[in-house]
Scaffold this motif. Structure first.
Motif, short mmCIF file in Angstrom:
data_model
loop_
_atom_site.label_atom_id
_atom_site.label_comp_id
_atom_site.label_asym_id
_atom_site.label_seq_id
_atom_site.Cartn_x
_atom_site.Cartn_y
_atom_site.Cartn_z
N VAL A 10 0.85 -1.19 0.00
CA VAL A 10 0.00 0.00 0.00
C VAL A 10 0.89 1.24 0.00
N ALA A 11 0.78 2.04 -1.05
CA ALA A 11 1.56 3.27 -1.16
C ALA A 11 0.70 4.41 -0.61
N ILE A 12 1.21 5.07 0.42
CA ILE A 12 0.47 6.19 1.01
C ILE A 12 1.29 7.47 0.89
N ASP A 13 0.58 8.60 0.92
CA ASP A 13 1.27 9.88 0.87
C ASP A 13 1.25 10.58 2.23
N CYS A 14 0.78 9.89 3.27
CA CYS A 14 0.70 10.38 4.64
C CYS A 14 -0.30 11.54 4.80
N SER A 15 -1.19 11.70 3.83
CA SER A 15 -2.25 12.69 3.98
C SER A 15 -3.43 12.02 4.69
N LEU A 38 3.27 -1.37 3.96
CA LEU A 38 3.00 0.05 3.79
C LEU A 38 4.27 0.72 3.29
N ILE A 39 4.14 1.56 2.25
CA ILE A 39 5.30 2.30 1.77
C ILE A 39 4.95 3.77 1.60
N HIS A 40 5.89 4.61 2.02
CA HIS A 40 5.79 6.05 1.76
C HIS A 40 7.15 6.46 1.20
N VAL A 41 7.13 7.09 0.05
CA VAL A 41 8.38 7.49 -0.61
C VAL A 41 8.50 9.01 -0.58
N ILE A 42 9.67 9.45 -0.17
CA ILE A 42 9.97 10.88 -0.16
C ILE A 42 10.98 11.14 -1.26
N ILE A 86 6.78 -1.81 7.30
CA ILE A 86 6.63 -0.38 7.01
C ILE A 86 7.91 0.09 6.33
N HIS A 87 7.75 0.72 5.18
CA HIS A 87 8.89 1.13 4.39
C HIS A 87 8.77 2.63 4.09
N VAL A 88 9.68 3.41 4.66
CA VAL A 88 9.76 4.83 4.35
C VAL A 88 11.11 5.03 3.69
N GLU A 89 11.07 5.45 2.43
CA GLU A 89 12.30 5.48 1.64
C GLU A 89 12.43 6.77 0.87
N LEU A 90 13.67 7.11 0.56
CA LEU A 90 13.98 8.24 -0.30
C LEU A 90 14.19 7.72 -1.71
N GLY A 91 13.65 8.44 -2.69
CA GLY A 91 13.88 8.04 -4.07
C GLY A 91 12.80 8.56 -4.99
N SER A 92 12.89 8.15 -6.24
CA SER A 92 11.87 8.45 -7.22
C SER A 92 10.63 7.67 -6.82
N ILE A 93 9.50 8.32 -6.69
CA ILE A 93 8.31 7.70 -6.12
C ILE A 93 7.91 6.43 -6.86
N LYS A 95 9.47 4.57 -9.19
CA LYS A 95 10.52 3.55 -9.26
C LYS A 95 10.70 2.86 -7.91
N THR A 96 10.67 3.62 -6.83
CA THR A 96 10.88 3.04 -5.51
C THR A 96 9.73 2.11 -5.13
N ILE A 97 8.50 2.50 -5.45
CA ILE A 97 7.34 1.64 -5.17
C ILE A 97 7.45 0.35 -5.99
N LEU A 98 7.76 0.47 -7.27
CA LEU A 98 7.88 -0.71 -8.13
C LEU A 98 9.01 -1.63 -7.67
N ASP A 99 10.15 -1.04 -7.30
CA ASP A 99 11.28 -1.85 -6.82
C ASP A 99 10.91 -2.60 -5.54
N LYS A 100 10.23 -1.91 -4.62
CA LYS A 100 9.83 -2.55 -3.36
C LYS A 100 8.83 -3.68 -3.63
N ALA A 101 7.89 -3.45 -4.53
CA ALA A 101 6.90 -4.49 -4.88
C ALA A 101 7.61 -5.72 -5.43
N ASP A 102 8.61 -5.51 -6.30
CA ASP A 102 9.37 -6.64 -6.85
C ASP A 102 10.17 -7.35 -5.77
N GLN A 103 10.85 -6.58 -4.89
CA GLN A 103 11.67 -7.17 -3.83
C GLN A 103 10.85 -8.07 -2.91
#
Length: 147
Positions: A10-15, A38-42, A86-93, A95-103
């Motif tokens: 689940v990709a959230i924007d923390c809103s 849960l993933i939030h990418v900054i 819970i995954h809070v990561e820095l990166g391209s939104i 690409k980071t979501i897709l990479d995490k989904a694959d991992q």
């Protein structure tokens, strides 16, 4: 008949709308054995504003990551999501979501989708950007503007 989803990212924007997205994702796993992540990418400030950021933004970025992690933890507690999911990561939104989904071997990515107009429509949304590169299904939860 297709197999039920077992690993949902689940990709959230923390809103405030993140609760709606999480609720829909939790519903997908209702009554079956599965994992909710849960993933939030900054986006790094240098990526968002170009490499010519005129000051050191390390402390600011660290603060953003901590604040996002705290917010993500609050949401995770409401849905009994283990802290290691819970995954809070820095990166391209996207690409980071897709990479995490694959991992993690996700079979579904759930993300909020806003009705866009003007420049936002031209640039597209995260939900629209995820579909072409995803190796699993993508569920876009339509977000409605609150009056």
């Amino acid at each position: 008949m297709t197999a039920p989803y077992r690993k949902v990212l689940v990709a959230i924007d923390c809103s405030d709308e993140s609760a709606d997205v999480l609720s829909r994702a939790a519903g997908v796993l209702e009554g079956i054995e599965g994992e909710l992540h849960l993933i939030h990418v900054i986006e790094p400030l240098a990526l968002a504003y170009g490499a010519d950021v005129p000051m050191d933004v390390t402390d600011l970025q660290s603060g953003l990551v901590k604040q996002a992690r705290d917010t993500a933890l609050d949401y995770a507690r409401q849905y009994r999501i283990n802290e290691d999911r819970i995954h809070v990561e820095l990166g391209s939104i996207e690409k980071t979501i897709l990479d995490k989904a694959d991992q993690m071997g996700a079979d579904l990515i759930v993300v909020g989708s806003h009705t866009r107009s003007g420049l936002a429509l031209l640039l597209g949304s995260t939900a629209r950007g995820l579909v072409p590169g995803a190796h699993c299904d993508v569920l876009a939860v339509k977000m409605h503007k609150k009056a």
